[in-house]
Design a protein around this motif. Structure first.
Motif, PDB file in Angstrom:
ATOM      1  N   THR A 219       2.610  14.315 -10.367  1.00 50.32           N
ATOM      2  CA  THR A 219       3.518  15.319  -9.825  1.00 50.32           C
ATOM      3  C   THR A 219       4.950  15.056 -10.267  1.00 50.32           C
ATOM      4  N   THR A 220       5.728  16.121 -10.372  1.00 50.38           N
ATOM      5  CA  THR A 220       7.146  15.996 -10.740  1.00 50.38           C
ATOM      6  C   THR A 220       8.034  15.816  -9.513  1.00 50.38           C
ATOM      7  N   SER A 221       7.421  15.807  -8.339  1.00 49.72           N
ATOM      8  CA  SER A 221       8.182  15.646  -7.097  1.00 49.72           C
ATOM      9  C   SER A 221       8.888  14.288  -7.064  1.00 49.72           C
ATOM     10  N   GLU A 222      10.047  14.271  -6.414  1.00 47.46           N
ATOM     11  CA  GLU A 222      10.781  13.019  -6.249  1.00 47.46           C
ATOM     12  C   GLU A 222      10.099  12.107  -5.228  1.00 47.46           C
ATOM     13  N   HIS A 223       9.202  12.689  -4.442  1.00 49.56           N
ATOM     14  CA  HIS A 223       8.510  11.919  -3.403  1.00 49.56           C
ATOM     15  C   HIS A 223       7.339  11.171  -4.042  1.00 49.56           C
ATOM     16  N   ASN A 224       7.559   9.924  -4.397  1.00 56.26           N
ATOM     17  CA  ASN A 224       6.500   9.156  -5.058  1.00 56.26           C
ATOM     18  C   ASN A 224       6.450   7.711  -4.557  1.00 56.26           C
ATOM     19  N   SER A 225       6.701   7.550  -3.276  1.00 50.95           N
ATOM     20  CA  SER A 225       6.673   6.216  -2.663  1.00 50.95           C
ATOM     21  C   SER A 225       5.282   5.912  -2.114  1.00 50.95           C
ATOM     22  N   PRO A 226       5.012   4.655  -1.754  1.00 48.72           N
ATOM     23  CA  PRO A 226       3.716   4.322  -1.144  1.00 48.72           C
ATOM     24  C   PRO A 226       3.420   5.143   0.116  1.00 48.72           C
ATOM     25  N   HIS A 227       4.470   5.477   0.877  1.00 48.04           N
ATOM     26  CA  HIS A 227       4.268   6.205   2.133  1.00 48.04           C
ATOM     27  C   HIS A 227       3.765   7.631   1.881  1.00 48.04           C
ATOM     28  N   VAL A 228       4.067   8.175   0.697  1.00 43.58           N
ATOM     29  CA  VAL A 228       3.583   9.511   0.353  1.00 43.58           C
ATOM     30  C   VAL A 228       2.054   9.522   0.282  1.00 43.58           C
ATOM     31  N   LEU A 229       1.476   8.401  -0.149  1.00 43.55           N
ATOM     32  CA  LEU A 229       0.014   8.322  -0.206  1.00 43.55           C
ATOM     33  C   LEU A 229      -0.582   8.242   1.201  1.00 43.55           C
ATOM     34  N   ARG A 230       0.150   7.657   2.126  1.00 43.86           N
ATOM     35  CA  ARG A 230      -0.280   7.648   3.540  1.00 43.86           C
ATOM     36  C   ARG A 230      -0.260   9.081   4.078  1.00 43.86           C
ATOM     37  N   HIS A 231       0.818   9.813   3.774  1.00 44.44           N
ATOM     38  CA  HIS A 231       0.906  11.223   4.186  1.00 44.44           C
ATOM     39  C   HIS A 231      -0.220  12.036   3.547  1.00 44.44           C
ATOM     40  N   SER A 232      -0.507  11.743   2.280  1.00 42.17           N
ATOM     41  CA  SER A 232      -1.553  12.476   1.555  1.00 42.17           C
ATOM     42  C   SER A 232      -2.917  12.220   2.178  1.00 42.17           C
ATOM     43  N   PHE A 233      -3.173  10.976   2.522  1.00 39.21           N
ATOM     44  CA  PHE A 233      -4.426  10.588   3.175  1.00 39.21           C
ATOM     45  C   PHE A 233      -4.644  11.437   4.428  1.00 39.21           C
ATOM     46  N   ALA A 234      -3.637  11.513   5.284  1.00 35.36           N
ATOM     47  CA  ALA A 234      -3.756  12.247   6.548  1.00 35.36           C
ATOM     48  C   ALA A 234      -3.863  13.753   6.321  1.00 35.36           C
TER      49      ALA A 234
END
Length: 292
Positions: free
Chosen positions: A230-245
């Motif tokens: 993704t080109t989004s600026e949101h690419n931290s480990p926490h984004v994967l936690r959000h994605s999981f949920a």
């Protein structure tokens, strides 16, 4: 101040991340008092002085969330001082926190990210398999960064397909592992044993020098690979936690089950993910309904 930090660590059981943040916040406040008012003891500050510091932060265009965290730190600190009878009145009672605009949790798109994990060829080396395992753990379990770093060998049960993590407030929870994640762990362990011998490290995930991972390391790995999807600026480990949920909820998972998997203390913290699902429903409705 040192007594306060010991109180937070041993009695309140604050996470290392929160303790580090509070150290920084209280240190900045103490420096401001000294530079601006020549006050060396924060116990001497009244509500007008505290408010002046908050205004300084706002004028520096600091995000409301960051300002509120610093206010939360001061609330805890002056409440502690009151309990220790260092002050006779709590100056924070007259301090109001700025309003924070509610933002929906950022997440990576489901199909592209899953396709990436299934099709991307990670190097068949210790480094390549470790990077893969970091992503699979974060997205496959929804665990926090600190929880990932803290996983020990004894916490993983490959036979039962579970991992035990130590969450906020020293609360332990058990998270199930999917087959892909189990396979990734096995492959990583083979490379780790080949490189370091009989796993002498207590931690499961380590650096090339067999030292425990640290936050910046995991941030770099997450940013490197999420940026390929993704080109989004949101690419931290926490984004994967959000994605999981978010992906669980989109696929019909029960909200209470997601709450338990994430280790949330209350359902209110988990309900924020329903907004993403509602936005998806609105999008489908607008595209499909003749009256939309």
């Amino acid at each position: 101040m040192e007594l306060f930090f010991k109180y937070l660590e041993y009695e309140k059981r604050y996470s290392p991340h929160t303790l580090t943040s509070y150290h920084t916040d209280l240190g900045q406040f103490a420096q401001y008092l000294q530079d601006t008012y020549q006050i060396t003891d924060p116990a001497e500050a009244d509500h007008t002085i505290i408010r002046s510091w908050i205004l300084t932060l706002v004028h520096k265009n600091l995000e409301a969330r960051s300002v509120n965290r610093k206010i939360a730190c001061l609330r805890s600190y002056y409440k502690f001082l009151l309990g220790q009878q260092r002050i006779s009145a709590n100056p924070m009672l007259r301090i109001k926190a700025p309003k924070v605009s509610k933002k929906l949790p950022a997440f990576v798109p489901e199909e592209p990210f899953n396709h990436f994990l299934d099709s991307f060829t990670f190097e068949d080396t210790f480094e390549g398999q470790r990077d893969r395992l970091i992503l699979e753990f974060l997205y496959g379990t929804g665990m926090r960064l600190a929880e990932l770093i803290g996983i020990g060998h004894e916490d993983v049960d490959l036979h039962a397909k579970t991992v035990r993590v130590l969450g906020k407030g020293n609360k332990v929870r058990i998270i199930p592992l999917n087959d892909t994640l189990v396979a990734a762990i096995r492959q990583y362990l083979e490379h780790k044993k080949s490189l370091f011998g009989n796993n002498n490290s207590e931690r499961l995930l380590v650096t090339n020098k067999e030292r425990p991972l640290y936050p910046k390391f995991v941030y770099r790995v997450a940013k490197k690979y999420i940026s390929l999807v993704t080109t989004s600026e949101h690419n931290s480990p926490h984004v994967l936690r959000h994605s999981f949920a978010t992906h669980l909820l989109n696929n019909g998972a029960d909200l209470n089950a997601i709450k338990d998997l994430l280790g949330h203390a209350s359902l209110a913290a988990t309900q924020v993910y329903t907004h993403n699902s509602i936005e998806k429903l609105k999008s489908i409705f607008e595209k499909a309904h003749p009256k939309a």
